[in-house]
Design a protein around this motif. Sequence first.
Motif, short mmCIF file in Angstrom:
data_model
loop_
_atom_site.label_atom_id
_atom_site.label_comp_id
_atom_site.label_asym_id
_atom_site.label_seq_id
_atom_site.Cartn_x
_atom_site.Cartn_y
_atom_site.Cartn_z
N ASP A 171 1.00 -1.21 -0.03
CA ASP A 171 -0.14 -0.10 0.06
C ASP A 171 0.87 1.40 0.07
O ASP A 171 0.48 2.41 -0.60
N ARG A 172 1.89 1.01 0.77
CA ARG A 172 2.96 2.49 0.56
C ARG A 172 3.79 2.68 -0.51
O ARG A 172 3.77 3.75 -1.13
N TYR A 173 3.85 1.58 -1.34
CA TYR A 173 4.26 1.52 -2.78
C TYR A 173 3.20 2.12 -3.50
O TYR A 173 3.52 3.16 -4.48
N TYR A 174 1.99 1.85 -3.45
CA TYR A 174 1.08 2.40 -4.36
C TYR A 174 0.64 3.84 -3.98
O TYR A 174 0.60 4.61 -4.79
N GLN A 175 0.65 4.14 -2.90
CA GLN A 175 0.52 5.67 -2.51
C GLN A 175 1.65 6.48 -2.88
O GLN A 175 1.41 7.63 -3.11
N GLY A 176 2.80 5.78 -2.72
CA GLY A 176 4.17 6.76 -3.05
C GLY A 176 4.02 6.77 -4.45
O GLY A 176 4.59 8.16 -4.94
N GLY A 177 3.72 6.05 -5.31
CA GLY A 177 3.58 6.35 -6.63
C GLY A 177 2.56 7.29 -7.20
O GLY A 177 2.69 8.36 -7.81
N ARG A 178 1.49 7.41 -6.49
CA ARG A 178 0.33 8.40 -6.53
C ARG A 178 0.81 9.92 -6.29
O ARG A 178 0.69 10.66 -6.66
N VAL A 179 1.58 9.75 -4.94
CA VAL A 179 2.61 10.95 -4.65
C VAL A 179 3.22 11.81 -5.82
O VAL A 179 2.98 12.78 -6.01
N PHE A 180 3.79 10.72 -6.35
CA PHE A 180 4.71 11.33 -7.53
C PHE A 180 3.76 11.84 -8.95
O PHE A 180 4.13 12.83 -9.43
N ILE A 181 2.78 11.01 -9.27
CA ILE A 181 2.01 11.67 -10.20
C ILE A 181 1.09 12.64 -9.96
O ILE A 181 1.09 13.60 -10.79
N ASP A 182 0.49 12.70 -8.78
CA ASP A 182 -0.11 13.68 -8.16
C ASP A 182 0.56 15.04 -8.33
O ASP A 182 0.19 16.30 -8.50
N TYR A 183 1.90 15.16 -7.68
CA TYR A 183 2.81 16.18 -7.76
C TYR A 183 2.96 16.64 -9.17
O TYR A 183 2.87 17.92 -9.39
N ALA A 184 3.18 15.93 -10.16
CA ALA A 184 3.18 16.36 -11.62
C ALA A 184 1.90 16.90 -11.95
O ALA A 184 1.93 18.25 -12.67
N LEU A 185 0.83 16.38 -11.67
CA LEU A 185 -0.62 17.08 -12.09
C LEU A 185 -0.71 18.35 -11.37
O LEU A 185 -1.23 19.23 -12.13
N GLU A 186 -0.33 18.41 -10.34
CA GLU A 186 -0.70 19.74 -9.50
C GLU A 186 0.46 20.93 -9.76
O GLU A 186 0.29 22.13 -9.52
N ASN A 187 1.48 20.32 -10.09
CA ASN A 187 2.80 21.28 -10.46
C ASN A 187 3.46 20.94 -11.70
O ASN A 187 4.63 20.76 -11.83
N PRO A 188 2.63 21.09 -12.77
CA PRO A 188 3.15 20.61 -14.19
C PRO A 188 4.37 21.49 -14.39
O PRO A 188 5.45 20.85 -15.20
N ASN A 189 4.34 22.56 -14.35
CA ASN A 189 5.66 23.42 -14.69
C ASN A 189 6.94 23.37 -14.02
O ASN A 189 7.90 23.30 -14.47
N MET A 190 6.49 23.14 -12.43
CA MET A 190 7.92 22.77 -11.73
C MET A 190 7.93 21.60 -11.98
O MET A 190 9.39 21.07 -12.07
N TYR A 191 7.19 20.48 -12.11
CA TYR A 191 7.76 19.12 -12.57
C TYR A 191 8.64 19.18 -14.00
O TYR A 191 9.59 18.30 -14.23
#
Length: 221
Positions: A86-106
């Motif tokens: 579950d931690r792995y799953y949520q960790g991946g979501r952290v990565f994807i969500d950061y990209a979606l919320e901060n596309p230019n910073m990403y």
Amino acid sequence: MKKNNYHHGDLKNNLISLSIDFLQDNDIRDLKLGHISSLSGTSKTSIYRHFKNKDELIKTLMVIGFNEIHNSLLKVLTNNSLPLIDRYYQGGRVFIDYALENPNMYRLLFGNDYNHIRNEVYDITAEDCIVFSVLKKSIEEGQKRGILIKTDSFKISVMVWSSFHGLGSLLIDGFAEIEKLNEELYNESFENLLTAYLSKKVKVVSSIPFAKKFMKPNIES
């Protein structure tokens, strides 16, 4: 963006905050030091007391961005109240969500335009490399517990990162309008990673519905 009032002692932090705000709606290539200084309500030369050029400001922004991802990932991957899968799953979501919320910073952090600056602040081979080190340590935890196959943890970490980074990049760039498939594509990517790297010798404990197919009886993880 509106001009900000500031105290002289806070000018550098104010300039950084304004730059981060600028990236919410604008590409880093459009950022100009004079414009940011003007937004702060100071003279156009004020910013040069803190950043001698744009590259220095970009270096600061990169450090901030990588630390934001690192801290969010660390919080999830070290949460011992959750099963490791579950931690792995949520960790991946952290990565994807950061990209979606901060596309230019990403794009700034992982794009090629400022690769020469990233190389100054980010070394993926360093033991204490932010973001990557916490991912690699969590992979090694899974290996020690017999949950993941015992192969090169560096290579597994790179492959996991590549999977999430690739999907995140496609999502923020609007490739083939796949954003409506965000969750479905993420789940399939994660399932593919489980197929590739889960050990066949342990029971997998997880609350993720599609992980049930990987669960084996009798042996606790």
